[in-house]
Design an enzyme around this catalytic site. Structure first.
Site, PDB file in Angstrom:
ATOM      1  CG  ASP A 219      40.636  -3.779  14.472  1.00  0.00           C
ATOM      2  OD1 ASP A 219      41.372  -2.799  14.690  1.00  0.00           O
ATOM      3  OD2 ASP A 219      40.917  -4.935  14.845  1.00  0.00           O
ATOM      4  NE  ARG A 399      53.190  -6.556   9.484  1.00  0.00           N
ATOM      5  CZ  ARG A 399      52.401  -6.296  10.517  1.00  0.00           C
ATOM      6  NH1 ARG A 399      51.123  -6.027  10.325  1.00  0.00           N
ATOM      7  NH2 ARG A 399      52.872  -6.279  11.753  1.00  0.00           N
TER       8      ARG A 399
HETATM    9  C1  LIG Z   1      44.005  -5.349  13.597  1.00  0.00           C
HETATM   10  C2  LIG Z   1      44.237  -5.788  15.007  1.00  0.00           C
HETATM   11  N1  LIG Z   1      43.179  -6.136  15.762  1.00  0.00           N
HETATM   12  C3  LIG Z   1      43.338  -6.553  17.041  1.00  0.00           C
HETATM   13  C4  LIG Z   1      44.596  -6.642  17.612  1.00  0.00           C
HETATM   14  C5  LIG Z   1      44.708  -7.144  19.021  1.00  0.00           C
HETATM   15  O1  LIG Z   1      45.050  -6.137  19.891  1.00  0.00           O
HETATM   16  P1  LIG Z   1      45.103  -6.276  21.494  1.00  0.00           P
HETATM   17  O2  LIG Z   1      46.122  -7.313  21.832  1.00  0.00           O
HETATM   18  O3  LIG Z   1      45.555  -4.927  21.924  1.00  0.00           O
HETATM   19  O4  LIG Z   1      43.751  -6.636  21.960  1.00  0.00           O
HETATM   20  C6  LIG Z   1      45.721  -6.270  16.864  1.00  0.00           C
HETATM   21  C7  LIG Z   1      47.071  -6.320  17.455  1.00  0.00           C
HETATM   22  O5  LIG Z   1      48.077  -6.071  16.839  1.00  0.00           O
HETATM   23  C8  LIG Z   1      45.528  -5.834  15.526  1.00  0.00           C
HETATM   24  O6  LIG Z   1      46.567  -5.497  14.734  1.00  0.00           O
END
Ligand SMILES: Cc1ncc(COP(=O)(O)O)c(C=O)c1O
Length: 425
Positions: A219, A399
């Protein structure tokens, strides 16, 4: 008349002398009083590039003028529009162009890629994540495990820092995979952790996952546009990222996906399909069976939303113009400076920077843990009294992300002074 202290003057001098001039004037910085805010929330939602408005209006004009013919006659024809993003997105994450596609949103891409790359078997069905994984990732992997008929409580492994420590150690991840990897189907970690700002060693963990026989996905939500990435060379199987944080493409904007070249021609991979998965050369023959191309485009489902893609294109052009190496170099200077200032603030106050001190193990974000305080009201005061946008992760973490595209050394000075003031009263 306000007098400038020597500390503030030093920040101004650093800005004047920095080899990479800020592009702040090219962004809409929220106002504060008669001036501008010091915006440290670009790790949550990046600022709006000023160039975007005209680009969006151009698409609206083309739609008004051409209707459906805009698909082929717009200034940037809509049918192949997503191809404009491929090169710059690939450069951003260190991939080959055919390995990336911009589509959907991040969690949707995580799911679509897990359809292909989480293929559990009774003896190997675990998914390894961080205990401090972003909740959406946690929900996504749990639902994937349940979808395949396994129990999330048993199948999801949440790796924790050592007792008394705030961040995960890469060697501990590797050791886990060495010992227990034979039951792991998928490793899915945040390359930069959203909470601590820690940057994991993508190369080493990918290699350890592969040695254990697992698939490794990343991710990159907090890594894309923040740290230089070499996803192809790392050998990672797949990755996904959003573009509303460091990539400044607007709230809920489109996400990216990377699939390593070695999987692109694998017709045995389970994959969901739609009409944008099929070969564009024959798409309009309206055949009932998909004829996929051997690129990441074959993970697409729908025709792309042009009004949502225009911001991503504007942003990627800016990243191409400045380049990640120059941005990273400035990011290291800005973050190091903020760290020094925060250390002074924390020295005699109940606050600690929990982000790794080694700059190879972090990006732009510094997370400050404030014991005995609720981070929510503190960030409210930072914003309303001092014009410093930071972000609270309750209960007690603030943060701050000095973003090299638009933050300045003077912003860092403002953030540290404001934090000291709110902690003092
Ligand atoms: C590390 C991480 N993964 C997943 C997400 C989820 O993203 P989305 O709402 O665009 O699916 C976020 C959102 O801030 C994130 O920071």
């Amino acid at each position: 008349m306000t007098t400038i202290t020597s500390a503030e003057q030093r920040a101004l001098d650093l800005d004047a002398a920095d080899p990479l001039p800020t592009r702040r004037a090219e962004f809409c910085v929220p106002p504060h009083g008669d001036g501008e805010a010091a915006y440290f929330a670009g790790n949550s939602l990046g600022l709006q590039p000023r160039a975007l408005r005209d680009r969006l209006v151009a698409e609206l004009d083309d739609w008004a003028r051409l209707g459906v013919e805009g698909h082929t006659e717009a200034r940037r024809p809509w049918l192949p529009y997503h191809e404009l993003l491929r090169g710059p997105a690939a450069r951003l994450v260190g991939a080959r162009p055919e390995e990336v596609v911009v589509m959907n949103s991040l969690t949707v891409n995580l799911h679509l890629l897990m359809v292909s790359f989480y293929r559990p078997a009774p003896e190997r069905h675990a998914i390894v994540i961080e205990d401090s994984a972003f909740p959406s990732d946690s929900y996504a992997v749990r639902s994937q495990v349940a979808f395949h008929g396994y129990r999330p409580e048993e199948a999801i492994v949440r790796l924790r820092p050592r007792p008394g420590e705030a961040v995960l150690r890469t060697p501990d991840v590797i050791e886990y995979l060495r010992r227990y990897g034979e039951r792991v189907a998928l490793v899915l970690l945040g390359a930069v952790n959203y909470y601590t700002g820690e940057l994991l060693d993508i190369y080493a963990i990918t290699a350890a996952g592969h040695d254990a026989g697992a698939i490794v996905g990343w991710d990159l939500a907090h890594a894309a546009g923040n740290v230089p990435l070499r996803m192809h060379d790392s050998g990672a199987d797949w990755a996904a990222w959003c573009s509303y944080k460091y990539l400044n493409s607007g709230p809920g904007s489109l996400a990216g996906a990377f699939v390593h070249e070695r999987h692109l021609a694998d017709r045995g991979l389970p994959k969901f399909a739609g009409w944008w998965s099929t070969d564009p050369a024959t798409r309009f023959q309206m055949a009932p069976v998909v004829s996929p191309v051997d690129t990441a485009d074959s993970w697409q489902l729908s025709n792309p939303p042009i009004l949502a893609m225009a911001p991503v294109l504007v942003s990627l052009e800016m990243f191409d113009q400045t380049g990640m190496p120059a941005l990273r170099a400035k990011s290291v200077r800005l973050t190091g400076y903020l760290e020094t200032l925060l250390d002074e603030v924390c020295a005699d106050r109940p606050a600690t920077v929990i982000t790794p001190r080694d700059l190879r193990r972090r990006g732009a974000q510094l997370s400050v843990q404030i014991s005995g305080h609720d981070a929510g009201p503190l960030t409210g005061r930072l914003r309303h009294e001092f014009g410093v946008f930071a972000d609270a992760r309750r209960p007690d973490v603030i943060r701050l992300a000095p973003v090299p595209m638009y933050n300045t050394f003077h912003d860092c000075w403002r953030a540290a002074s404001a934090l000291a003031a709110v902690l003092d009263g």
